[in-house]
Design a protein around this motif. Structure first.
Motif, mmCIF file in Angstrom:
data_model
loop_
_atom_site.group_PDB
_atom_site.id
_atom_site.type_symbol
_atom_site.label_atom_id
_atom_site.label_comp_id
_atom_site.label_asym_id
_atom_site.label_seq_id
_atom_site.Cartn_x
_atom_site.Cartn_y
_atom_site.Cartn_z
ATOM 1 N N MET A 1 0.849 -1.184 0.000
ATOM 2 C CA MET A 1 0.000 0.000 0.000
ATOM 3 C C MET A 1 0.884 1.234 0.000
ATOM 4 O O MET A 1 1.783 1.372 0.805
ATOM 5 C CB MET A 1 -0.887 -0.044 1.253
ATOM 6 N N ASP A 5 -2.399 5.680 -0.679
ATOM 7 C CA ASP A 5 -3.463 4.750 -0.325
ATOM 8 C C ASP A 5 -3.763 4.769 1.168
ATOM 9 O O ASP A 5 -4.898 4.578 1.572
ATOM 10 C CB ASP A 5 -3.117 3.320 -0.743
ATOM 11 N N SER A 6 -2.749 5.013 1.996
ATOM 12 C CA SER A 6 -2.978 5.002 3.442
ATOM 13 C C SER A 6 -3.854 6.177 3.878
ATOM 14 O O SER A 6 -4.467 6.127 4.942
ATOM 15 C CB SER A 6 -1.646 5.005 4.204
ATOM 16 N N LYS A 8 -6.446 7.098 2.099
ATOM 17 C CA LYS A 8 -7.785 6.779 1.609
ATOM 18 C C LYS A 8 -8.485 5.842 2.591
ATOM 19 O O LYS A 8 -7.849 4.996 3.205
ATOM 20 C CB LYS A 8 -7.698 6.072 0.256
ATOM 21 N N THR A 10 -10.779 2.598 3.583
ATOM 22 C CA THR A 10 -11.087 1.305 2.977
ATOM 23 C C THR A 10 -12.598 1.200 2.854
ATOM 24 O O THR A 10 -13.338 1.932 3.523
ATOM 25 C CB THR A 10 -10.572 0.132 3.831
ATOM 26 N N GLU A 12 -14.336 -1.317 3.921
ATOM 27 C CA GLU A 12 -14.794 -1.827 5.218
ATOM 28 C C GLU A 12 -14.890 -0.706 6.252
ATOM 29 O O GLU A 12 -15.892 -0.611 6.973
ATOM 30 C CB GLU A 12 -13.860 -2.924 5.723
ATOM 31 N N ASP A 13 -13.880 0.146 6.327
ATOM 32 C CA ASP A 13 -13.922 1.262 7.279
ATOM 33 C C ASP A 13 -15.072 2.210 6.958
ATOM 34 O O ASP A 13 -15.724 2.734 7.864
ATOM 35 C CB ASP A 13 -12.605 2.037 7.284
ATOM 36 N N SER A 14 -15.315 2.429 5.672
ATOM 37 C CA SER A 14 -16.419 3.304 5.268
ATOM 38 C C SER A 14 -17.760 2.709 5.673
ATOM 39 O O SER A 14 -18.634 3.428 6.173
ATOM 40 C CB SER A 14 -16.372 3.550 3.761
ATOM 41 N N PHE A 77 -11.114 4.376 -2.692
ATOM 42 C CA PHE A 77 -10.862 3.478 -1.561
ATOM 43 C C PHE A 77 -9.476 2.862 -1.639
ATOM 44 O O PHE A 77 -9.002 2.503 -2.718
ATOM 45 C CB PHE A 77 -11.927 2.378 -1.524
ATOM 46 N N ALA A 78 -8.844 2.702 -0.487
ATOM 47 C CA ALA A 78 -7.501 2.128 -0.424
ATOM 48 C C ALA A 78 -7.475 0.693 -0.917
ATOM 49 O O ALA A 78 -6.481 0.263 -1.497
ATOM 50 C CB ALA A 78 -6.972 2.198 1.009
ATOM 51 N N ASP A 79 -8.569 -0.029 -0.714
ATOM 52 C CA ASP A 79 -8.598 -1.429 -1.114
ATOM 53 C C ASP A 79 -9.204 -1.642 -2.493
ATOM 54 O O ASP A 79 -9.428 -2.770 -2.916
ATOM 55 C CB ASP A 79 -9.307 -2.298 -0.072
#
Length: 87
Positions: A1, A5-6, A8, A10, A12-14, A77-79
């Motif tokens: 990552m 990206d860090s 942004k 994820t 899941e976090d959103s 999103f980071a992911d």
């Protein structure tokens, strides 16, 4: 990552950050619960909520999320890409 990206969120976090008011807004605007949306529409719904949190008015938040190309939605999103049924 990467470091970009860090910064942004994820997916899941959103999802985990959604409030009851966010869930009502998604249901009202998208006509379904977040969990009932396809993976790509779920990501659009999350972008819509992120836009609302940036103080965009509701129609502008929705229009911005719906006008974004899918690649741009994924880059929020980071992911990145979400597998169907993940959320």
């Amino acid at each position: 990552m990467s470091s970009a990206d860090s910064a942004k969120p994820t997916v899941e976090d959103s999802v985990n950050s959604l409030t009851g008011f966010d869930e009502i807004a998604v249901r009202k605007r998208f006509g379904a619960e977040l969990s009932d949306l396809s993976a790509t529409m779920m990501m659009r719904a999350l972008v819509y909520i992120l836009n609302l949190r940036e103080s965009k008015d509701e129609p502008a938040a929705f229009n911005a999320a719906m006008k974004m190309p899918l690649g741009d939605i994924q880059n929020v999103f980071a992911d990145g890409e979400v597998v169907e049924g993940e959320a």
